[in-house]
Scaffold this active site. Structure first.
Site, PDB file in Angstrom:
ATOM      1  N   SER D  44      48.402  43.004  39.400  1.00 44.57           N
ATOM      2  CA  SER D  44      47.253  43.091  38.502  1.00 44.57           C
ATOM      3  C   SER D  44      47.434  44.244  37.523  1.00 44.57           C
ATOM      4  O   SER D  44      47.237  44.092  36.318  1.00 44.57           O
ATOM      5  CB  SER D  44      45.965  43.310  39.299  1.00 44.57           C
ATOM      6  OG  SER D  44      45.710  42.213  40.142  1.00 44.57           O
ATOM      7  N   ASN D  45      47.826  45.406  38.050  1.00 42.04           N
ATOM      8  CA  ASN D  45      47.970  46.572  37.185  1.00 42.04           C
ATOM      9  C   ASN D  45      49.154  46.457  36.232  1.00 42.04           C
ATOM     10  O   ASN D  45      49.294  47.259  35.315  1.00 42.04           O
ATOM     11  CB  ASN D  45      48.106  47.837  38.038  1.00 42.04           C
ATOM     12  CG  ASN D  45      46.773  48.222  38.652  1.00 42.04           C
ATOM     13  OD1 ASN D  45      45.902  48.718  37.959  1.00 42.04           O
ATOM     14  ND2 ASN D  45      46.604  47.951  39.933  1.00 42.04           N
ATOM     15  N   LYS D 163      48.459  41.945  51.134  1.00 40.79           N
ATOM     16  CA  LYS D 163      47.881  43.114  50.469  1.00 40.79           C
ATOM     17  C   LYS D 163      46.392  42.841  50.366  1.00 40.79           C
ATOM     18  O   LYS D 163      45.978  41.925  49.655  1.00 40.79           O
ATOM     19  CB  LYS D 163      48.481  43.289  49.064  1.00 40.79           C
ATOM     20  CG  LYS D 163      47.819  44.425  48.276  1.00 40.79           C
ATOM     21  CD  LYS D 163      48.256  44.474  46.807  1.00 40.79           C
ATOM     22  CE  LYS D 163      47.501  45.575  46.073  1.00 40.79           C
ATOM     23  NZ  LYS D 163      47.675  45.509  44.608  1.00 40.79           N
ATOM     24  N   SER D 165      42.970  44.152  49.087  1.00 39.45           N
ATOM     25  CA  SER D 165      42.394  45.136  48.169  1.00 39.45           C
ATOM     26  C   SER D 165      40.876  45.142  48.208  1.00 39.45           C
ATOM     27  O   SER D 165      40.240  45.688  47.313  1.00 39.45           O
ATOM     28  CB  SER D 165      42.865  44.852  46.735  1.00 39.45           C
ATOM     29  OG  SER D 165      44.260  44.969  46.635  1.00 39.45           O
ATOM     30  N   GLY D 188      45.254  47.759  49.623  1.00 37.04           N
ATOM     31  CA  GLY D 188      45.442  47.808  48.177  1.00 37.04           C
ATOM     32  C   GLY D 188      44.405  48.668  47.488  1.00 37.04           C
ATOM     33  O   GLY D 188      44.187  48.526  46.287  1.00 37.04           O
TER      34      GLY D 188
END
Lengths: 302, 302, 302, 302
Positions: D44-45, D163, D165, D188
């Site tokens: 995403s980042n 992961k 988040s 996450g």
């Protein structure tokens, strides 16, 4: 009196729809023999919203007589109005409560801005004869009190702690870090009791502690002794029962589990119901699993 | 008595924190001269959650004396417990209420399954001496009653209607279509009053009707006369004021607007507050805009 | 070309997982014979998120050939990035699309503040060769564009309308009232098509119009003729089918219903699935009920 | 290769709106000198949703060349469609990725039932040449994968981890307890990194590790050495910066903080923006505070 350890938000026993205070006394006799550090009277699980003003007084009276001075007696006194909360808090103070748990008012959710909630708690704290703890329980109120607001409130000498039932460990962690030293942060969600202790909570106010008080206490004891793996394993063992008596089956399930565990559970007040008969088997299984876990190593895989 | 038209959920006047019943009487004198079809006493906007048991009785008494027999007197009687709701409903029935508005219990949100809510309303309806209406207000309760459940409840002879404040016109439309003929469906959200009438609502129970009762009535009159464009225009004119006295500024804003309109508003009870002084100007502007709109055609662009 | 009326967000036919463009042509042949005012190509219901870049181009090509000049060809071109949206919008413009529907970017929900969304739409509008409409669909994006922002955007000469699929008639009503005269407001939720027309919407972009185009058109025709009761009744008749092919059974249900109605539905792309075989019966019943409603007066109870 | 430790979801550098691959290489040179166990590429980042198909390939190519064999190279490959996900996963497998992170499809939220999501992940796992990890990120997708479903998925030999988040430690704890031994559970969300380790997470994939990789690694080292108080203190120190570069200022803030820390941050792609100039000061303060915390004992109050 040190504000810490495991406390059950005690259920209120009913028979034929009426308060069964003798049953409450019996429950206290059993609980008093465990390592519980105290009790929350008239909390959410005490069906406080289903009691009228007189009934609440009776429950407090009987609790005061049943709770030894060595254990904490905390009473839920939060009402929607500020003045109503102050009045009831001082009433239970006079009756001998050690401290009061004040829920965030919540009916007019849109109006309950941080400043409004801050002013409410400060006003209650200013006028209360006993120390108050904040009760943050978004799943019931639809309101969450931000850590920054809690931190500011913790500066007031008469606001001595919080019960955070959000289940949000990040938030709990921030509250602990930001609030005044000595501010007592309790977690109110049993499935995260162990991680809450890891981030610095002083204890837990846990519905499931009505049913298996000693197992809850044991988690904290193991944590205090630095036995992390054992604490984590016991937590994993407890979680299914903890969820069954809260999110899954509600207070009806909690009372059914208490009956299984040798306490008086009985019926909740309508509209609440006991779960279907079959749930009995499931709860029994979860209960036995929790009880046996100290000697049972098969779940330790860390 | 036909259950329809515009009714305000009346505010409860306080002075120095206490009930100001004379002010309430004065408000009724003014409202009675308008086309309002009746009143909701002890609704959300009546700050019922901030009144103790005695205060509620007093408000009902004064209202009964002030409301002419030709207008509907509906009283909010819903409590969290089924028995408490029944008891209070019959108390106000004895005092002369025409019907009762029963909010969905909501504290234990997770347990308020459709069947639980159904059983609650049926139990209340069975034991109530007056007809009851369901009160669905998700923004305060966090609970929504599905149209299918409402439809089943509408079959009970003593469940005579609903106030749906969800603002969801699709839902309102389904409720109207699925429920028994003669079941009275009121909308509880002023910004959708006109579309609610379009899909078949019998009327509105509207906070803003405390301030501008006649303008609300006028929307329904225009609709009944088939003047759709005029009704829609008046609605568009009313919406900003309607939002200001509910979602934007809450009951404090509603009471401030009442003061501007010549009624007694006064202060809400803490933790609620009046808005900042400056809001006064904004409310005045919205109020004047609403009052003037019948002769002002510039907003008609359809 | 007047932007109004009923348009289906057309589904994309697949066979063995691949585009079935001949089936798409067949569907257009049938749709073109109805009173539909146009088509939305590559909308949510077109499974645009499951098509790669080449496939999208092919669908646009075939659609352009199949849509007569007398009907609107709107294409969904919104992507997460501003530049990607501009590039694709101009690509479909070159291919002959009349206008583009641009969904609110939404992946980074927390960052999609009003100003960020405003700037995005303005940037797209500035660089687009065809007029754009805003697509507000909170149930898919988790983002809602406030009426005030829409109103500001409506001032831009190249932002010519909106498809609001929130189902919120209060919001739709405010958008219509606040936005520039001539701004085309479409509703994107069939269960509120009739009330949307009542508050001033120019038409509907409705999934169910893939299945029963003429019945949707008929609601608007009745409304335009002032036959409010008939329109409302037809709406009530349509709603169960409209919900079945969207919220209840999703695109799999929509395609199953198209098969029943004589269109090519086929399978959606995985992870989407067709509903269980039994749903066929339910859809058939809802379909027949909708078709028969014009001559069937038993549902009119208003 | 052991799947554990701290990995940053690397940002994608842009200059004048285009990929700046040399800057990416420079960042890798710095990161490679730290104790990071690996990298998540196209997370995403990494603004993966803003990259077209060609750009994604280029980023993977450069990353493969820059990441030493001793460190994990995980690539985000999840797309909305099952087939698209499989195709892209195998493409990056061929390019040398060690494993793939597959986000829950989410556009059609209402249709993404547990069984649909289960089938999606199984289909991807069956056809993927490399091991896959599940990516659960409700704040972006609006979808949460329940622990029971994750546990079932963990039985598949090619689904090797997750992961999570969500920031929900109770859920993480259940996933760890219920899933197959050896299943790698990463957290996450940096503000709960320490409690995640306490309940048994193997590591963290943390946005803030782009900025202060060594401080994140240090938390895990301290935890592994049993230095709970030190780990908790460092966590408390890191949390404000971690929140600033995610929930508070988004990717724009993350890139600004990277610039401060000596990495290349640069601009995000529109519609994302860099925060206001003043935020620079705040980020600098939080950055320095985090860097200094190992020698600074004033925050230790436990």
């Amino acid at each position: 009196m040190k504000l810490s350890g495991v406390m059950p938000p005690i259920t209120t026993p009913f028979q034929n729809g009426r308060l069964a205070l003798d049953k409450l006394k019996m429950n206290f006799q059993k609980w008093n023999k465990t390592g519980l550090s105290g009790y929350l009277v008239l909390g959410s699980n005490g069906e406080a919203v289903y009691l009228n003003e007189k009934e609440k007084i009776k429950v407090v009276e009987v609790s005061r007589k049943s709770i030894p001075k060595s254990k904490i007696m905390m009473v839920g006194t939060g009402m929607e109005s500020t003045d109503g909360t102050i009045r009831f808090t001082n009433q239970v103070a006079k009756m001998g409560a050690d401290c009061a748990l004040v829920v965030t008012p919540s009916y007019f959710k849109g109006s309950m801005k941080p400043q409004v909630l801050y002013d409410h708690f400060i006003a209650v704290a200013e006028s209360s004869r006993i120390g108050i703890l904040i009760y943050n329980v978004p799943q019931f109120t639809g309101i969450n009190l931000e850590p920054e607001v809690v931190a500011k409130l913790s500066e007031h000498p008469n606001i001595i702690g919080i019960k955070d039932s959000s289940g949000n460990i990040g938030q709990l962690s921030e509250i602990i870090h930001l609030s005044k030293k000595g501010f007592s942060v309790f977690v109110g969600s049993a499935p995260v009791f162990f991680p809450a202790l890891c981030v610095g909570a002083v204890g837990g106010i846990l519905a499931v502690a009505n049913v298996v008080p000693q197992e809850c206490v044991q988690i904290q004891n193991l944590f205090n002794e630095g036995k992390m793996n054992e604490a984590r394993t016991l937590q994993a063992q407890l979680t299914p029962l903890a969820k069954a008596v809260t999110t899954k089956y509600g207070i009806g399930g909690l009372k059914m589990a208490m009956d299984l565990a040798g306490y008086f559970g009985g019926d909740p007040r309508p509209p609440l119901k006991k779960p279907e008969k079959e749930v009995d088997e499931e709860l029994k299984r979860l209960f036995l699993q929790t009880k046996s876990c100290q000697s049972d190593q098969k779940y330790i895989k860390f």
